[in-house]
Design a protein around this motif. Structure first.
Motif, short mmCIF file in Angstrom:
data_model
loop_
_atom_site.label_atom_id
_atom_site.label_comp_id
_atom_site.label_asym_id
_atom_site.label_seq_id
_atom_site.Cartn_x
_atom_site.Cartn_y
_atom_site.Cartn_z
N GLU A 14 0.83 -1.22 0.00
CA GLU A 14 0.00 0.00 0.00
C GLU A 14 0.86 1.27 0.00
OE1 GLU A 14 -2.62 -0.21 3.39
OE2 GLU A 14 -3.22 -2.25 2.86
N GLY A 15 2.15 1.10 -0.12
CA GLY A 15 3.03 2.27 -0.13
C GLY A 15 3.26 2.88 1.24
N LYS A 16 2.91 2.12 2.32
CA LYS A 16 3.06 2.67 3.68
C LYS A 16 4.32 2.17 4.37
CE LYS A 16 -1.93 3.11 4.42
NZ LYS A 16 -3.09 2.37 4.92
N ALA A 17 5.11 1.38 3.67
CA ALA A 17 6.39 0.91 4.22
C ALA A 17 7.34 0.74 3.05
CB ALA A 17 6.19 -0.43 4.94
N PRO A 18 8.66 0.79 3.31
CA PRO A 18 9.60 0.56 2.22
C PRO A 18 9.36 -0.80 1.57
CG PRO A 18 10.74 1.34 4.20
CD PRO A 18 9.33 1.06 4.60
N ALA A 19 9.65 -0.92 0.28
CA ALA A 19 9.37 -2.15 -0.46
C ALA A 19 10.04 -3.37 0.17
CB ALA A 19 9.83 -1.98 -1.91
N ASP A 20 11.22 -3.16 0.78
CA ASP A 20 11.96 -4.30 1.33
C ASP A 20 11.73 -4.47 2.85
OD1 ASP A 20 13.24 -2.04 2.22
OD2 ASP A 20 15.27 -2.72 1.71
#
Ligand SMILES: NC(=O)c1ccc[n+]([C@@H]2O[C@H](COP(=O)([O-])OP(=O)(O)OC[C@H]3O[C@@H](n4cnc5c(N)ncnc54)[C@H](O)[C@@H]3O)[C@@H](O)[C@H]2O)c1
Ligand SMILES: O=c1ccn([C@@H]2O[C@H](COP(=O)(O)OP(=O)(O)O[C@H]3O[C@H](CO)[C@@H](O)[C@H](O)[C@H]3O)[C@@H](O)[C@H]2O)c(=O)[nH]1
Length: 355
Positions: free
Chosen positions: A58-64
């Motif tokens: 959801e774009g609320k945390a870094p991808a990794d």
């Protein structure tokens, strides 16, 4: 996870630790959890991974974020294990949750409490010093204020003698860490005095999972709500408080977790030792909690008025202004939200992390 700042989270599988891991990962830190699982389950760490993986989508945390947490089932008392972990990871700072926390049990088992809580802190700090890592956030407690002369409690209120070994361990560790910062000003130390953490992550996937019959109010109320216990025991309704029941400063565990991220951020450009209350500044009575939980679960929960519990104070709530001034942190969630989230966790996981 090499370019991230890595935080060693002792006790990171526990109630407050697991919620803090989520906030750290969302804020872009790498997380190294050390927990012996003496009061927790590795499932909490697995669920932290899945929560942050969803947040990343959801774009609320870094991808990794989900790949940025590693777990070691180790005891903080085991110096060699800690050294191996410091060898394997470049650790920027430590959040030290690991310890035993049951007030009543500490009276029965003082040696176990002093040994685990004090010695693990000494071992941890010695390894940190050896490895040149001098940033630590410590889980202290409003218990160090004892019976307050007045409320709200600011950090300048006197520390009072503890009434049980658990409380003494918090009292003593605060002193030990303060002495350490006097001896070596390169240490950055934040002593966070928690008021009463409750609630759970909004996903309902992680929460508080006490073993046996809960000692603390909200886990007890939650088990009444799920039908495991018949009625809420109210310990005294003759205190000098608005409705006669004990008043506490309940704080959502997610707010509390964010306070730890704020404490670490503070360390980036400050030095020394700071004592900071983490509370909302609002007092709620036992009956307020029962009413809020009843709204959350949709039925009026029965109460059973009992005598006062030995050692309880009438009223205890924080002056939270220093946290805002120094850390730029402030609690956001109210009691209804705390109870709604506790109820979601309890109803989705009637047996906690057990199958
Ligand atoms: N929950 C509260 O009301 C409250 C209030 C004030 C302070 N605190 C403090 O906050 C910290 C976290 O509390 P919590 O509610 O999350 O408790 P918790 O029991 O859920 O978490 C503590 C974790 O530490 C682990 N642990 C204990 N000793 C260990 C050791 N020697 N090595 C490795 N792991 C070890 C346990 O397995 C557990 O996962 C504790 O230090 C507690 O005293 C809690
Ligand atoms: O079954 C219960 C349990 C508690 N209470 C009352 O509820 C309030 C809160 O009690 P509890 O949840 O046990 O928290 P505290 O006694 O306030 O202690 C918590 O908060 C302290 C910090 O303020 C920490 O030091 C302790 O570790 C932590 O357990 C008090 O008025 C109790 O008398 C009841 O009426 N019935």
């Amino acid at each position: 996870m090499s370019e991230k700042k890595n935080i060693l989270v002792t006790g990171g599988a526990g109630f407050i630790g697991s919620h803090t891991c989520i906030e750290l990962l969302q804020a872009g830190y790498g997380v190294v959890v050390v927990d012996d699982l003496s009061n927790s389950s590795e499932k909490a760490v697995d669920r932290v991974r899945s929560i942050v993986a969803d947040a990343a989508k959801e774009g609320k945390a870094p991808a990794d974020a989900a790949e940025s947490i590693v777990f070691y089932k180790e005891n903080v008392l085991d110096r060699a294990a800690l050294e191996r972990i410091f060898d394997a990871h470049d650790i920027y700072g430590v959040i030290h949750f690991a310890g035993y926390k049951a007030v009543g049990e500490s009276v029965e088992k003082p040696l176990e409490y002093y040994h685990n809580n004090l010695v693990n802190t000494l071992v941890l700090c010695d390894v940190m010093r050896e490895r040149g890592c001098k940033n630590i956030v410590f889980s202290s407690s409003a218990t160090v204020y004892g019976e307050p002369d007045s409320v709200p409690l600011s950090e300048s209120a006197p520390k009072k003698p503890a009434t049980n070994p658990y409380g003494w361990t918090k009292w003593m560790i605060e002193q030990i860490l303060t002495d350490l910062s006097v001896a070596d000003p390169a240490w950055n130390i934040v002593l966070l005095r928690y008021f009463n953490p409750i609630g759970a992550h909004e996903s309902g996937l992680i929460g508080e999972d006490p073993k046996g019959i809960p000692n603390n109010l909200v886990p007890y109320v939650a088990q009444v709500a799920i039908g495991k216990l018949p009625a809420v025991r109210v310990f005294g309704n003759d205190y000098d408080t608005p409705d006669g029941t004990g008043v506490r400063d309940y704080i959502h565990v997610v707010d509390l977790a964010r306070g730890h991220v704020a404490a670490l951020n503070w360390m980036a450009d400050k030095h020394g030792v700071e004592v900071v209350n983490l509370g909302t500044g609002k007092g709620s009575s036992v009956l307020d909690v029962v009413a809020a939980f009843s709204r959350a679960c949709g039925r009026e929960l029965p109460v059973d008025i009992q005598p006062r519990r030995a050692g309880d104070v009438a009223e205890n709530y924080a002056d939270p202004r220093k946290a805002e001034e120094v850390l730029g942190w402030k609690a956001e969630y109210d009691l209804d939200r705390m109870c709604a989230d506790s109820w979601r966790w309890q109803s989705m996981n009637p047996n906690g992390y057990a199958e």
